[in-house]
Design a protein around this motif. Structure first.
Motif, short mmCIF file in Angstrom:
data_model
loop_
_atom_site.label_atom_id
_atom_site.label_comp_id
_atom_site.label_asym_id
_atom_site.label_seq_id
_atom_site.Cartn_x
_atom_site.Cartn_y
_atom_site.Cartn_z
N VAL A 58 -30.65 82.26 79.16
CA VAL A 58 -31.19 81.82 77.88
C VAL A 58 -31.36 83.01 76.94
CG1 VAL A 58 -33.17 80.77 76.72
CG2 VAL A 58 -32.30 79.78 78.84
N ALA A 59 -31.86 84.13 77.47
CA ALA A 59 -32.06 85.33 76.65
C ALA A 59 -30.74 85.82 76.07
CB ALA A 59 -32.72 86.42 77.46
N LEU A 60 -29.67 85.77 76.87
CA LEU A 60 -28.36 86.21 76.39
C LEU A 60 -27.83 85.26 75.32
CD1 LEU A 60 -26.79 87.29 79.80
CD2 LEU A 60 -27.24 88.80 77.85
N PHE A 61 -28.03 83.96 75.53
CA PHE A 61 -27.59 82.99 74.52
C PHE A 61 -28.36 83.20 73.22
CE2 PHE A 61 -28.22 78.71 72.58
CZ PHE A 61 -26.94 78.58 72.06
N GLU A 62 -29.65 83.43 73.31
CA GLU A 62 -30.46 83.68 72.12
C GLU A 62 -29.95 84.91 71.38
OE1 GLU A 62 -34.76 81.85 73.58
OE2 GLU A 62 -34.28 83.94 73.98
N SER A 63 -29.63 85.96 72.11
CA SER A 63 -29.13 87.18 71.49
C SER A 63 -27.77 86.94 70.82
CB SER A 63 -29.00 88.28 72.55
OG SER A 63 -28.46 89.45 72.01
N ASP A 64 -26.91 86.18 71.50
CA ASP A 64 -25.59 85.86 70.93
C ASP A 64 -25.73 85.05 69.65
OD1 ASP A 64 -24.43 87.14 73.09
OD2 ASP A 64 -23.91 85.29 74.17
N CYS A 65 -26.65 84.08 69.66
CA CYS A 65 -26.86 83.24 68.47
C CYS A 65 -27.42 84.05 67.31
CB CYS A 65 -27.80 82.09 68.81
SG CYS A 65 -27.01 80.73 69.67
N ALA A 66 -28.40 84.89 67.60
CA ALA A 66 -29.00 85.71 66.54
C ALA A 66 -27.93 86.57 65.87
CB ALA A 66 -30.11 86.59 67.12
N GLU A 67 -27.04 87.13 66.67
CA GLU A 67 -25.96 87.95 66.12
C GLU A 67 -24.98 87.11 65.31
OE1 GLU A 67 -22.40 91.00 67.61
OE2 GLU A 67 -23.84 90.20 69.06
N SER A 96 -40.95 72.88 75.90
CA SER A 96 -39.73 72.79 75.07
C SER A 96 -38.79 73.96 75.36
CB SER A 96 -40.09 72.75 73.59
OG SER A 96 -38.93 72.56 72.81
N ARG A 97 -38.52 74.17 76.63
CA ARG A 97 -37.65 75.29 76.99
C ARG A 97 -36.21 74.83 77.11
NH1 ARG A 97 -42.16 76.07 81.53
NH2 ARG A 97 -41.14 74.12 82.10
N LEU A 98 -35.30 75.68 76.69
CA LEU A 98 -33.87 75.41 76.87
C LEU A 98 -33.49 75.72 78.31
CD1 LEU A 98 -31.09 74.73 75.56
CD2 LEU A 98 -30.84 77.18 75.09
N ASP A 99 -32.84 74.77 78.97
CA ASP A 99 -32.41 74.98 80.36
C ASP A 99 -31.34 76.07 80.44
OD1 ASP A 99 -34.08 72.93 81.11
OD2 ASP A 99 -32.48 71.44 81.28
N ALA A 100 -31.38 76.80 81.53
CA ALA A 100 -30.42 77.89 81.72
C ALA A 100 -28.99 77.37 81.82
CB ALA A 100 -30.78 78.70 82.97
#
Length: 375
Positions: free
Chosen positions: A42-51, A236-240
């Motif tokens: 999830v952390a990696l997806f968040e970082s990818d989206c922010a970029e 409300s967490r996004l599943d891995a």
């Protein structure tokens, strides 16, 4: 001659097949770690989206609806406050405002864009207005009178009032991108969205550190640290697994959005000269989550039924504006443009891999249906 296949509103089988190996590898990677809630994926997806979006923070959530609610909560919007928004949208937009105890104030829409009318927003702002929530409907950026995908006119009118972008239909739209235009951006990864999960999912974006911190707390029961609950929050967490799938798809989203624009241009060409249909504008930054036409002089529902009989499934987004939904009764004033367009709009099948011959079949069914009804 072989029978023509039914054309659905959206068909992602070809898209899924093209990335199936990557998807399977991503899912298996998560299964092998045994970490299914938040974590590195999830952390990696968040970082990818922010970029990709151009925001400082991205917070993965359970749904687009939760993103809207948490955005409002993070801004402190609540009882006695008003939020100006569009009535021409999915109910979740107004629902989120009501769920935090605030009141939606509906600004009618522009006929040409289906998006909120900035002049009406300006007239509705008062001392109780705590946020403005434009909807980038169908994948077109709201809030710019000249069609530029930057929300410039709305930001000028807002004059410091926080703007929460309902970008649930607009991942990858705009310039700068949706989600980086206002104070907070809210996205949905429902399976029919341009960037879609294999279930529910959502995202909140912001450049504001304090909003990001509060949003992360709210998504996990108001925790700042484990078992240290400082707020009444949500689960409300996004599943891995969903994050892993979305990371694969994110690499392709720009190409898929461009393919949607190309499909829109083909529809535009096929519909050229049809006086009974008003085609949508193809503006800069529009990613065509939906290709929505208007049929102003005929019974839209009969056209839809006739098309179905001819093997084409079209959709209506949305048949009742939010201000007229039964849940609100007669609480809100009329929005005449929204109410009129809700009887005219018809969304034609569209997805990145739709073939020109399928679009030709769609338009043939549409024009034949119109001709039959007009007789």
């Amino acid at each position: 001659m072989p029978e023509k296949k039914i054309i659905p509103p959206i068909d992602l089988q070809e898209q899924t097949a093209s990335i199936r190996q990557e998807i399977d590898e991503a899912i298996n990677r998560v299964i092998d770690t045994g970490n299914f809630i938040l974590g590195d994926e999830v952390a990696l997806f968040e970082s990818d989206c922010a970029e990709h979006i151009g925001s400082k923070h991205a917070i993965g959530l359970n749904s687009g609806t939760d993103a809207l609610v948490i955005a409002l909560r993070a801004l402190g919007v609540g009882e006695g406050d008003e939020v100006v928004t569009s009535p021409f949208t999915f109910f979740a937009t107004a629902e989120a405002i009501c769920l935090v105890g605030a009141t939606p104030v509906f600004a009618d829409i522009q006929e040409s864009s289906f998006n909120i009318d900035v002049c009406q927003v300006q007239d509705l702002i008062n001392k109780r207005t705590k946020a403005i929530m434009p909807v980038h409907l169908y994948g077109r950026i709201a809030g710019s009178e000249d069609g530029k995908p930057d929300m410039s006119n709305l930001k000028e009118v807002a004059s410091g009032i926080p703007i929460i972008e309902d970008a649930c239909q607009a991942f990858g739209a705009g310039s700068p991108r949706a989600g980086a235009l206002g104070d907070i951006g809210c996205f949905s990864f429902y399976p029919t969205k341009n960037l879609s999960a294999f279930g529910d999912g959502g995202l909140l974006t912001t450049d504001d550190e304090s909003i990001a911190i509060k949003s992360r707390m709210l998504r996990q029961h108001g925790e700042k640290s484990r078992y240290n609950n400082e707020l009444l929050g949500y689960n409300s967490r996004l599943d891995a697994i969903q994050a892993a799938i979305l990371r694969v798809k994110l690499k392709h989203i720009d190409k898929w959005n461009m393919q949607r624009r190309e499909a829109a241009e083909r529809y535009d060409s096929l519909l050229n000269g049809c006086n009974q249909v008003i085609a949508p504008e193809i503006t800069c930054g529009h990613i065509f989550h939906q290709y929505t036409i208007r049929i102003p002089n005929l019974d839209r529902d009969k056209v839809k039924e006739k098309m179905y009989e001819k093997g084409v499934i079209s959709m209506v987004y949305y048949p009742i504006p939010a201000n007229k939904l039964p849940v609100f009764g007669d609480r809100f004033p009329d929005c005449p443009v929204s109410e009129r367009l809700s009887k005219e709009v018809l969304s034609l099948p569209i997805w990145p891999e739709i073939k020109p011959e399928q679009q030709k079949q769609v338009v043939e069914a549409l024009l034949q249906s119109i001709s039959e009804i007009a007789q």
